[in-house]
Scaffold this active site. Structure first.
Site, PDB file in Angstrom:
ATOM      1  N   ALA A 232       6.365 -15.308  -8.606  1.00 29.05           N
ATOM      2  CA  ALA A 232       5.865 -14.654  -9.823  1.00 29.05           C
ATOM      3  C   ALA A 232       4.559 -13.922  -9.537  1.00 29.05           C
ATOM      4  CB  ALA A 232       5.711 -15.685 -10.932  1.00 29.05           C
ATOM      5  N   ARG A 233       3.463 -14.633  -9.635  1.00 32.41           N
ATOM      6  CA  ARG A 233       2.153 -14.059  -9.329  1.00 32.41           C
ATOM      7  C   ARG A 233       1.303 -15.121  -8.652  1.00 32.41           C
ATOM      8  NH1 ARG A 233       4.238 -10.032  -9.586  1.00 32.41           N
ATOM      9  NH2 ARG A 233       4.074  -8.345 -11.076  1.00 32.41           N
ATOM     10  N   GLU A 261      -3.840 -11.161  -2.883  1.00 33.42           N
ATOM     11  CA  GLU A 261      -2.945 -10.669  -1.842  1.00 33.42           C
ATOM     12  C   GLU A 261      -3.244  -9.205  -1.518  1.00 33.42           C
ATOM     13  OE1 GLU A 261       0.889 -11.362  -3.747  1.00 33.42           O
ATOM     14  OE2 GLU A 261       1.118  -9.217  -4.081  1.00 33.42           O
ATOM     15  N   HIS A 284       5.389 -10.520  -0.583  1.00 33.15           N
ATOM     16  CA  HIS A 284       5.704  -9.938  -1.911  1.00 33.15           C
ATOM     17  C   HIS A 284       6.868  -8.938  -1.814  1.00 33.15           C
ATOM     18  CE1 HIS A 284       3.836  -8.955  -6.086  1.00 33.15           C
ATOM     19  NE2 HIS A 284       5.155  -8.857  -6.112  1.00 33.15           N
TER      20      HIS A 284
HETATM   21  C1  MLT Z   1       7.229  -6.727 -10.053  1.00 33.19           C
HETATM   22  O1  MLT Z   1       6.201  -6.902 -10.681  1.00 33.19           O
HETATM   23  O2  MLT Z   1       8.265  -6.334 -10.582  1.00 33.19           O
HETATM   24  C2  MLT Z   1       7.192  -6.913  -8.573  1.00 33.19           C
HETATM   25  O3  MLT Z   1       6.298  -7.932  -8.274  1.00 33.19           O
HETATM   26  C3  MLT Z   1       6.850  -5.590  -8.020  1.00 33.19           C
HETATM   27  C4  MLT Z   1       6.440  -5.540  -6.600  1.00 33.19           C
HETATM   28  O4  MLT Z   1       7.177  -5.915  -5.723  1.00 33.19           O
HETATM   29  O5  MLT Z   1       5.349  -5.057  -6.333  1.00 33.19           O
END
Ligand code: MLT
Length: 316
Positions: A232-233, A261, A284
């Site tokens: 997620a984050r 990150e 990511h």
């Molecule tokens: C998203 O927010 O949809 C993904 O984390 C995008 C990404 O890969 O940067």
């Protein structure tokens, strides 16, 4: 319309915007610090990972819209944008299947410790006896945090693996839970007691409860050897506490996102200690499939069209 993309956007989207008569400048090397000096002439700003801070908004004299080509707007100062009357949109759901697939892959990797086994094999070590695990995933309980598109695809995948799923989300209705075949839970202790937890909640700097949602207290309540996946984050998990939990209770962890990150391709990832400790760590890449990029690009173009032609703001 002058469009600036400060991150890579799918070529099909750039083609479509150009065909619609917009001038599109794609400059993936622009950093958040560069943006204030570049933004003034642009009407639409498209970003993926690059942060949009208050100084960019202040310098954006002609900006009519910010579009985040991804799910959520956590990298954008939405308060500053709102104060300047600039809508901030995103593309929810468009890359959800790709992210969910990575999360399911991580779950299996964590359980069977495949990347670790592979590292031994690459050194010529046949460690067959070291990779016996207690259970496997079938019949085990997965706690899914969130109820958005990604969370729902993860539920499908986990059920396909024969897991029981508990969904932690105050907003989930009992009807939805029934339809998804999950148990709705709202008690964090119950979430922590699951055999595995996969986090799919949005992070927002304006919602303090989302920062370090997984904290030392939560990790302390997880079982020894339990699995935690974060696609997620980074901000939703307390990294220092996570490292401690891996060391002290053998937590098996999969991470695709990190606190602080890197933003740009080829930036340096500094937390190599974490990458060594976890079972699986990726840079990511949850949304990194061509299919997801095209779908996100399509949605970016569609939202722009609706906004420019009808003045309507969607996915805000
Ligand atoms: C998203 O927010 O949809 C993904 O984390 C995008 C990404 O890969 O940067």
């Amino acid at each position: 319309m002058l469009v600036l993309a400060a991150d890579k956007v799918d070529a099909s989207a750039v083609e479509a915007m150009t065909a619609m008569g917009y001038t599109v400048d794609v400059d993936p090397k622009l950093t958040d610090a560069d943006l204030p000096a570049h933004i003034e002439k642009y009407n639409i700003l498209i970003v993926r990972s690059t942060k949009v801070k208050a100084d960019t908004i202040a310098a954006a004299k002609n900006l009519k819209m910010v579009i985040r080509a991804g799910a959520g707007t956590s990298t954008i100062d939405v308060k500053a944008a709102a104060a300047a009357g600039i809508p901030v949109c995103n593309t929810p759901g468009r890359n959800a299947a790709a992210v969910a697939e990575l999360a399911i892959g991580m779950l299996v990797c964590c359980d069977r410790r495949m990347p670790r086994a592979m590292r031994h094999l690459a050194q010529g070590e046949w460690k067959k006896g070291s990779f016996q695990v207690a259970h496997g995933l079938r019949g085990r309980t997965l706690g899914v945090v969130g109820r958005g598109f990604i969370a729902r695809y993860v539920v499908e995948g986990a059920k396909g693996l024969g897991m029981k799923v508990k969904m932690f989300s105050a907003g989930l209705t009992e009807e939805d839970a029934k339809e998804l075949g999950v148990e709705k839970i709202t008690d964090k202790n119950e979430l922590a007691s699951c055999d595995a937890v996969s986090v799919h909640m949005a992070y927002s700097a304006n919602k303090p409860e989302t920062f370090h949602f997984i904290d030392a207290d939560f990790l302390g309540k997880m079982r020894d050897g339990a699995i935690l996946v974060n696609c997620a984050r980074g901000e939703v998990v307390d990294t220092a506490a996570l490292k401690e939990a891996i060391k002290t209770k053998g937590l098996r962890v999969g991470c695709d996102v990190y606190e602080n990150e890197p933003v740009k391709a080829d930036d340096v990832f500094v937390d190599t200690e974490l990458a060594e400790l976890v079972e699986v760590a990726t840079p990511h890449i949850g949304a990194s499939t061509n299919q997801a990029s095209e779908a996100v690009g399509e949605e970016v173009v569609r939202m722009m069209e609706v906004f420019i032609k009808d003045g309507k703001v969607e996915n805000c």
